[in-house]
Design an enzyme around this catalytic site. Structure first.
Site, PDB file in Angstrom:
ATOM      1  N   ARG A   1      37.054  32.667  34.968  1.00 21.79           N
ATOM      2  CA  ARG A   1      37.744  33.216  36.136  1.00 21.79           C
ATOM      3  C   ARG A   1      36.849  34.156  36.945  1.00 21.79           C
ATOM      4  NH1 ARG A   1      39.581  29.560  34.378  1.00 21.79           N
ATOM      5  NH2 ARG A   1      41.649  29.210  33.524  1.00 21.79           N
TER       6      ARG A   1
ATOM      7  N   SER B   1      49.425  33.943  36.876  1.00 18.62           N
ATOM      8  CA  SER B   1      49.075  34.752  35.705  1.00 18.62           C
ATOM      9  C   SER B   1      48.479  36.086  36.142  1.00 18.62           C
ATOM     10  CB  SER B   1      48.069  34.011  34.827  1.00 18.62           C
ATOM     11  OG  SER B   1      48.634  32.834  34.295  1.00 18.62           O
TER      12      SER B   1
ATOM     13  N   GLU C   1      43.771  39.522  35.957  1.00 20.23           N
ATOM     14  CA  GLU C   1      43.224  38.368  36.665  1.00 20.23           C
ATOM     15  C   GLU C   1      43.574  38.479  38.140  1.00 20.23           C
ATOM     16  OE1 GLU C   1      44.067  33.595  36.637  1.00 20.23           O
ATOM     17  OE2 GLU C   1      43.744  34.565  34.707  1.00 20.23           O
TER      18      GLU C   1
END
Length: 308
Positions: free
Chosen positions: A176, A227, A297
């Site tokens: 990520r 998320s 995130e």
């Protein structure tokens, strides 16, 4: 910020930069303040012109795609916000099995268009509510696949407005993460290498299966960003949050989802500050229980309260 400023026209009057534009409806959380200046370019020429204008004015620049994976402060954002929502174009080269997609192109739509051709490689992307530009910056991924797996090159703007071509080895891809987070550049487009090694029916079936799984396990009744935390492998953030007894926990109008604990929902009247405070509370409780600090995130933009 002031609401009384007039629009600014650049590029011989063809390109309008608007003052004080609300950003809440441009994010999937449906929260956040206004942009000091805002533009949604309709083509790359307008993007380059607005980017050059902001640099000439020494203004901070923020790029906004689908608004997922993002939390914008209630105070809004200074400088120029450039939305890529109109920069949607994709081409499929049947000879090379390569896909070229502009920054504002929908990732799920791109995945489906590839699947209908029987081109594999983007099945994982079907349920990610973002754009190609965001996927390149974040190295978006799911179901064991990610952007880095299929990327051939990225076209981005240097500060002087020239187009730079970045190859995968320049992108410093990690989980990520990419070099575009540490050294931001405006993303124009990405080129992806797919594979015609299955039938269209097989690729569509896999794509649909990934989408069905996402719809059955993740909450879509209320606004969210997707998320919230990175998974601290081998465990998942959702499991740690659930085991900390936080499913359904609320602060103001923000709530930890019952269906999937790594989602925070805007239950109808949340502010960005509510969501920010709940993120911090979840981090505290998980750290108390597991001696592990969850890393967000979601990208937070603008000014938020000081955490003591």
């Amino acid at each position: 910020m002031t609401q009384s400023l007039p629009s600014i026209f650049i590029d011989n009057g063809n390109c309008e930069i608007q003052p004080y534009v609300s950003l809440a409806d441009m994010t999937t959380f449906r929260v956040g303040g206004a942009a000091e200046w805002f533009i949604a370019p309709h083509n790359l020429k307008e993007l380059q012109a607005s980017y050059a204008w902001a640099n000439e004015q020494a203004l901070p620049i923020t790029f906004l795609g689908a608004g997922s994976n993002l939390l914008i402060s209630d105070q809004g954002l200074p400088g120029l916000v450039i939305s890529t929502r109109y920069l949607r174009q994709r081409t499929f080269d049947p000879e090379t099995c390569q896909v070229t997609a502009y920054a504002g192109e929908s990732l799920p739509k791109l995945a489906w268009q590839a699947a209908k051709r029987g081109w594999s490689g983007l099945e994982w992307a079907v349920g990610i509510p973002g754009t190609v530009g965001g996927a390149l910056v974040m190295n978006a991924g799911a179901h064991g696949g990610c952007t880095a797996d299929v990327l051939t090159e990225v076209h981005a703007l240097d500060k002087d407005g020239t187009v730079q071509v970045l190859k995968p080895e320049h992108m410093a891809f990690q989980y990520r993460s990419s070099i575009l987070q540490q050294s931001p550049k405006p993303v124009l487009l990405g080129v992806f290498q797919l594979h015609a090694n299955q039938s269209a029916e097989q690729v569509k079936a896999t794509t649909q299966s990934h989408l069905d799984h996402r719809l059955s396990t993740q909450p879509y009744d209320w606004p969210s960003c997707g998320s919230v935390f990175r998974n601290p492998l081998p465990r998942t953030a959702g499991w740690l949050i659930e085991q900390s007894g936080l499913k359904g926990y609320s602060l103001g109008g923000a709530q930890v989802a019952q269906k999937h604990a790594n989602f925070i929902l805007n239950s109808g009247n949340a502010t960005a500050t509510d969501i920010f405070n709940l993120i911090h509370y979840v981090q505290q409780k998980v750290e108390e229980n597991w001696s592990l600090l969850l890393k967000p995130e979601v990208k937070m933009l603008g000014k938020f309260p000081q955490i003591t």
